[in-house]
Write a protein that holds these residues in place. Structure first.
Motif, PDB file in Angstrom:
ATOM      1  N   LEU A 203       0.832  -1.202   0.000  1.00  0.00           N
ATOM      2  CA  LEU A 203       0.000   0.000   0.000  1.00  0.00           C
ATOM      3  C   LEU A 203       0.865   1.251   0.000  1.00  0.00           C
ATOM      4  O   LEU A 203       0.584   2.223  -0.710  1.00  0.00           O
ATOM      5  CB  LEU A 203      -0.936  -0.014   1.204  1.00  0.00           C
ATOM      6  CG  LEU A 203      -2.079  -1.025   1.152  1.00  0.00           C
ATOM      7  CD1 LEU A 203      -2.769  -1.126   2.513  1.00  0.00           C
ATOM      8  CD2 LEU A 203      -3.094  -0.647   0.080  1.00  0.00           C
ATOM      9  N   ALA A 204       1.942   1.239   0.789  1.00  0.00           N
ATOM     10  CA  ALA A 204       2.840   2.398   0.827  1.00  0.00           C
ATOM     11  C   ALA A 204       3.521   2.604  -0.514  1.00  0.00           C
ATOM     12  O   ALA A 204       3.731   3.747  -0.948  1.00  0.00           O
ATOM     13  CB  ALA A 204       3.880   2.210   1.927  1.00  0.00           C
ATOM     14  N   SER A 205       3.850   1.524  -1.201  1.00  0.00           N
ATOM     15  CA  SER A 205       4.494   1.647  -2.506  1.00  0.00           C
ATOM     16  C   SER A 205       3.556   2.220  -3.567  1.00  0.00           C
ATOM     17  O   SER A 205       3.989   2.621  -4.636  1.00  0.00           O
ATOM     18  CB  SER A 205       5.026   0.277  -2.971  1.00  0.00           C
ATOM     19  OG  SER A 205       3.984  -0.570  -3.437  1.00  0.00           O
ATOM     20  N   ARG A 206       2.267   2.264  -3.248  1.00  0.00           N
ATOM     21  CA  ARG A 206       1.272   2.842  -4.151  1.00  0.00           C
ATOM     22  C   ARG A 206       0.839   4.247  -3.719  1.00  0.00           C
ATOM     23  O   ARG A 206      -0.131   4.785  -4.225  1.00  0.00           O
ATOM     24  CB  ARG A 206       0.051   1.920  -4.234  1.00  0.00           C
ATOM     25  CG  ARG A 206       0.315   0.664  -5.058  1.00  0.00           C
ATOM     26  CD  ARG A 206      -0.706  -0.411  -4.784  1.00  0.00           C
ATOM     27  NE  ARG A 206      -0.644  -1.461  -5.785  1.00  0.00           N
ATOM     28  CZ  ARG A 206       0.290  -2.406  -5.844  1.00  0.00           C
ATOM     29  NH1 ARG A 206       1.255  -2.428  -4.933  1.00  0.00           N
ATOM     30  NH2 ARG A 206       0.283  -3.317  -6.792  1.00  0.00           N
ATOM     31  N   GLY A 207       1.554   4.837  -2.768  1.00  0.00           N
ATOM     32  CA  GLY A 207       1.298   6.216  -2.409  1.00  0.00           C
ATOM     33  C   GLY A 207       0.522   6.429  -1.137  1.00  0.00           C
ATOM     34  O   GLY A 207       0.094   7.550  -0.849  1.00  0.00           O
ATOM     35  N   TYR A 208       0.328   5.387  -0.324  1.00  0.00           N
ATOM     36  CA  TYR A 208      -0.396   5.525   0.930  1.00  0.00           C
ATOM     37  C   TYR A 208       0.578   5.606   2.102  1.00  0.00           C
ATOM     38  O   TYR A 208       1.652   5.001   2.068  1.00  0.00           O
ATOM     39  CB  TYR A 208      -1.331   4.338   1.156  1.00  0.00           C
ATOM     40  CG  TYR A 208      -2.483   4.254   0.187  1.00  0.00           C
ATOM     41  CD1 TYR A 208      -3.698   4.840   0.485  1.00  0.00           C
ATOM     42  CD2 TYR A 208      -2.348   3.592  -1.034  1.00  0.00           C
ATOM     43  CE1 TYR A 208      -4.763   4.764  -0.399  1.00  0.00           C
ATOM     44  CE2 TYR A 208      -3.403   3.513  -1.926  1.00  0.00           C
ATOM     45  CZ  TYR A 208      -4.597   4.105  -1.607  1.00  0.00           C
ATOM     46  OH  TYR A 208      -5.643   4.046  -2.491  1.00  0.00           O
ATOM     47  N   ILE A 209       0.201   6.340   3.133  1.00  0.00           N
ATOM     48  CA  ILE A 209       0.913   6.302   4.409  1.00  0.00           C
ATOM     49  C   ILE A 209       0.125   5.374   5.322  1.00  0.00           C
ATOM     50  O   ILE A 209      -1.063   5.593   5.554  1.00  0.00           O
ATOM     51  CB  ILE A 209       1.029   7.699   5.032  1.00  0.00           C
ATOM     52  CG1 ILE A 209       1.892   8.606   4.148  1.00  0.00           C
ATOM     53  CG2 ILE A 209       1.631   7.608   6.424  1.00  0.00           C
ATOM     54  CD1 ILE A 209       1.968  10.026   4.652  1.00  0.00           C
ATOM     55  N   VAL A 210       0.787   4.353   5.814  1.00  0.00           N
ATOM     56  CA  VAL A 210       0.118   3.323   6.609  1.00  0.00           C
ATOM     57  C   VAL A 210       0.625   3.384   8.048  1.00  0.00           C
ATOM     58  O   VAL A 210       1.830   3.306   8.286  1.00  0.00           O
ATOM     59  CB  VAL A 210       0.370   1.916   6.028  1.00  0.00           C
ATOM     60  CG1 VAL A 210      -0.377   0.868   6.828  1.00  0.00           C
ATOM     61  CG2 VAL A 210      -0.032   1.863   4.558  1.00  0.00           C
ATOM     62  N   ALA A 211      -0.291   3.529   8.995  1.00  0.00           N
ATOM     63  CA  ALA A 211       0.044   3.477  10.417  1.00  0.00           C
ATOM     64  C   ALA A 211      -0.456   2.146  10.956  1.00  0.00           C
ATOM     65  O   ALA A 211      -1.647   1.961  11.165  1.00  0.00           O
ATOM     66  CB  ALA A 211      -0.595   4.644  11.168  1.00  0.00           C
ATOM     67  N   ALA A 212       0.467   1.208  11.150  1.00  0.00           N
ATOM     68  CA  ALA A 212       0.125  -0.145  11.593  1.00  0.00           C
ATOM     69  C   ALA A 212       0.309  -0.234  13.100  1.00  0.00           C
ATOM     70  O   ALA A 212       1.430  -0.127  13.603  1.00  0.00           O
ATOM     71  CB  ALA A 212       0.995  -1.178  10.875  1.00  0.00           C
ATOM     72  N   VAL A 213      -0.780  -0.443  13.819  1.00  0.00           N
ATOM     73  CA  VAL A 213      -0.762  -0.426  15.283  1.00  0.00           C
ATOM     74  C   VAL A 213      -0.396  -1.802  15.828  1.00  0.00           C
ATOM     75  O   VAL A 213      -0.953  -2.816  15.405  1.00  0.00           O
ATOM     76  CB  VAL A 213      -2.140  -0.003  15.830  1.00  0.00           C
ATOM     77  CG1 VAL A 213      -2.102   0.090  17.350  1.00  0.00           C
ATOM     78  CG2 VAL A 213      -2.575   1.324  15.222  1.00  0.00           C
ATOM     79  N   GLU A 214       0.546  -1.828  16.773  1.00  0.00           N
ATOM     80  CA  GLU A 214       0.835  -3.071  17.483  1.00  0.00           C
ATOM     81  C   GLU A 214       0.009  -3.069  18.762  1.00  0.00           C
ATOM     82  O   GLU A 214       0.192  -2.206  19.622  1.00  0.00           O
ATOM     83  CB  GLU A 214       2.316  -3.194  17.835  1.00  0.00           C
ATOM     84  CG  GLU A 214       2.609  -4.475  18.603  1.00  0.00           C
ATOM     85  CD  GLU A 214       4.085  -4.725  18.833  1.00  0.00           C
ATOM     86  OE1 GLU A 214       4.412  -5.394  19.823  1.00  0.00           O
ATOM     87  OE2 GLU A 214       4.889  -4.243  18.015  1.00  0.00           O
ATOM     88  N   HIS A 215      -0.864  -4.039  18.892  1.00  0.00           N
ATOM     89  CA  HIS A 215      -1.796  -4.037  20.012  1.00  0.00           C
ATOM     90  C   HIS A 215      -1.197  -4.700  21.239  1.00  0.00           C
ATOM     91  O   HIS A 215      -0.597  -5.763  21.155  1.00  0.00           O
ATOM     92  CB  HIS A 215      -3.101  -4.715  19.605  1.00  0.00           C
ATOM     93  CG  HIS A 215      -3.804  -3.991  18.501  1.00  0.00           C
ATOM     94  ND1 HIS A 215      -4.324  -2.737  18.657  1.00  0.00           N
ATOM     95  CD2 HIS A 215      -4.025  -4.328  17.210  1.00  0.00           C
ATOM     96  CE1 HIS A 215      -4.860  -2.333  17.525  1.00  0.00           C
ATOM     97  NE2 HIS A 215      -4.683  -3.277  16.629  1.00  0.00           N
ATOM     98  N   ARG A 216      -1.408  -4.038  22.371  1.00  0.00           N
ATOM     99  CA  ARG A 216      -0.913  -4.552  23.652  1.00  0.00           C
ATOM    100  C   ARG A 216      -2.092  -5.132  24.431  1.00  0.00           C
ATOM    101  O   ARG A 216      -2.367  -4.729  25.559  1.00  0.00           O
ATOM    102  CB  ARG A 216      -0.290  -3.404  24.435  1.00  0.00           C
ATOM    103  CG  ARG A 216       1.181  -3.183  24.159  1.00  0.00           C
ATOM    104  CD  ARG A 216       1.500  -2.733  22.744  1.00  0.00           C
ATOM    105  NE  ARG A 216       2.915  -2.454  22.636  1.00  0.00           N
ATOM    106  CZ  ARG A 216       3.448  -1.271  22.968  1.00  0.00           C
ATOM    107  NH1 ARG A 216       2.687  -0.289  23.385  1.00  0.00           N
ATOM    108  NH2 ARG A 216       4.741  -1.083  22.865  1.00  0.00           N
ATOM    109  N   ASP A 217      -2.776  -6.099  23.826  1.00  0.00           N
ATOM    110  CA  ASP A 217      -3.985  -6.652  24.447  1.00  0.00           C
ATOM    111  C   ASP A 217      -3.870  -8.136  24.760  1.00  0.00           C
ATOM    112  O   ASP A 217      -4.852  -8.783  25.100  1.00  0.00           O
ATOM    113  CB  ASP A 217      -5.197  -6.413  23.553  1.00  0.00           C
ATOM    114  CG  ASP A 217      -5.050  -7.037  22.166  1.00  0.00           C
ATOM    115  OD1 ASP A 217      -4.026  -7.701  21.914  1.00  0.00           O
ATOM    116  OD2 ASP A 217      -5.966  -6.855  21.340  1.00  0.00           O
ATOM    117  N   GLY A 218      -2.674  -8.687  24.631  1.00  0.00           N
ATOM    118  CA  GLY A 218      -2.485 -10.094  24.961  1.00  0.00           C
ATOM    119  C   GLY A 218      -2.878 -11.069  23.875  1.00  0.00           C
ATOM    120  O   GLY A 218      -2.895 -12.274  24.122  1.00  0.00           O
TER     121      GLY A 218
END
Length: 427
Positions: free
Chosen positions: A108-123
């Motif tokens: 997706l980023a290589s196609r012009g998107y900025i991606v914010a991928a969240v790492e979840h701290r929920d176990g």
């Protein structure tokens, strides 16, 4: 989370990019520790950002029976996410460790998107490290619902449903904070001074790079569930929602309404497994989404992990034993191109070019390498069409694949956007 900037943004020449290889090894990525080249026109930069929560919160009122003295519930102390963004090519690409949504985020980023991928701290993950402001680390292990006790409940839960509800609440809180951080970056605030972890950049160059009012949300598995839940939550103003194999049983009974376009892409394992129960639940959720611009697509031969990097990492013979039919690269191409078409308002073009089939096609019965469209408005007695999005399992292109290739080349010409991706570990 996909945030849509106002104009194209280029990062600095020394921005790190993800190391990649063009040809798949027989052993997958176990030896090379690199993923296939991204296919979009942009190089891809990556950056981890972790910020403290001003007012820590707790979700769920349970106690861990095997860890005496452990705090009650799920604590939200910091939020960690990774930015994938279009970057100018750098002669010194830095190799990054492989993690599960890397391929989809990078494509997706290589196609012009900025991606914010969240790492979840929920176990829900095997383990996650929480960095404290004083530099120490706390490790959050996998949380088994059988190992917790709910003192406020007279009768203890018989399954993990109540825990999953608390985990989803935590995930939406993490998404809300991530959006606020992206808004701060966009306004030129000094992220480095207020964060626990961030790159040493001149953040002024990011001013005006994103538009939080045009954010999209995307997720896989429980992350797909969180994406759907966020799409119906008044705290957010996402413009599109993409859910990959969403664990919709985690939000039952569903009584909310989704006011934005919804796309789900489902593996064959999701649609066929459990006698189609997951798919049936999904149809119920879809009834609350807009009728004219929401879509259900299925991937014949796809497995639930095929939306992650796992099948790109493992050798092909192991992938087959895990239920994957076809190639992981093919699944990745279908997911990314269908998602981009949807975000650019071209999903109807894919549907119109599909080859109609007869009879009930609730399940994705077909040849791997093709994506199946399910028309919910025609009901369960009809529906279903399949379309080849690239002919990756054939030796040469045909007229139809050339036409679809033209469609997606046009679709890739998008203004810079940003997407929030919800990682989905445990259903």
């Amino acid at each position: 989370m996909l945030l849509e900037p106002n104009e194209a943004h280029e990062a600095s020449d020394d921005a790190p990019t993800i190391a990649s290889v063009g040809k798949r090894s027989f052993w997958g990525s176990l030896v090379t520790r690199t993923l296939p080249n991204y296919t979009g026109p942009h190089a891809v930069g990556v950056a981890d950002i972790e910020v403290p929560v001003r007012t820590p919160k707790t979700f769920g009122s349970f106690e861990h029976v095997k860890i005496p003295g452990k705090p009650v519930g799920l604590a939200l102390e910091t939020v960690l996410f990774t930015l994938f963004y279009p970057a100018v090519p750098s002669p010194g690409d830095s190799e990054q460790s492989i993690w599960f949504p890397n391929a989809v985020c990078g494509e997706l980023a290589s196609r012009g998107y900025i991606v914010a991928a969240v790492e979840h701290r929920d176990g829900t993950g095997p383990s996650s490290s929480i960095r404290t402001p004083d530099g120490d680390f706390k490790v959050l292990p996998f949380l088994n619902w059988k190992d917790i006790h709910w003192p406020d409940l007279q009768e203890q839960p018989k399954d993990d449903t109540i825990l999953r509800h608390s985990q989803l609440d935590l995930r939406l809180a993490e998404m809300e904070i991530t959006l606020k951080v992206m808004e701060m970056i966009n306004s030129g605030q000094d992220i480095e001074n207020m964060s626990i972890l961030s790159p040493h950049w001149d953040w002024i160059s990011w001013v005006g790079s994103t538009d939080a009012n045009k954010a999209k949300v995307m997720g896989h598995s429980l992350g797909g569930t969180a994406a759907i839940k966020a799409a119906a939550d008044p705290r957010f103003s996402f413009t599109h929602c993409i859910a990959l194999d969403p664990a919709v049983q985690r939000i039952e009974p569903w009584t909310s309404t989704i006011d934005i376009p919804l796309l789900t892409i489902n593996s064959e394992e999701f649609a066929v497994g459990m006698d189609g129960g997951d798919f049936t639940r999904l149809l119920g959720v879809f009834e609350t989404a807009p009728q004219e611009n929401s879509y259900i697509f299925n991937l014949p031969g796809g497995s639930h992990p095929s939306f992650s990097d796992i099948h790109l990492i493992l050798p092909g013979f192991i992938n087959k034993r895990m239920g994957l039919r076809g190639t992981p690269e093919c699944v990745l191409e279908l997911v990314v191109k269908t998602s981009v078409a949807f975000l650019n308002g071209k999903a109807d073009d894919v549907k119109r070019r599909a080859e109609k089939t007869e009879g009930a096609q609730i399940r994705p019965i077909g040849v791997p390498g093709r994506i199946q469209y399910y028309d919910r408005r025609e009901g369960t007695e009809t529906g279903g069409s399949t379309v080849d999005l690239g002919g990756m399992l054939r030796e040469g292109p045909t007229d139809s694949t050339a036409e679809l290739g033209r469609l997606f080349r046009e679709g890739d010409s998008v203004e810079l956007e940003s997407v929030e991706v919800e990682m989905g570990e445990a259903q």
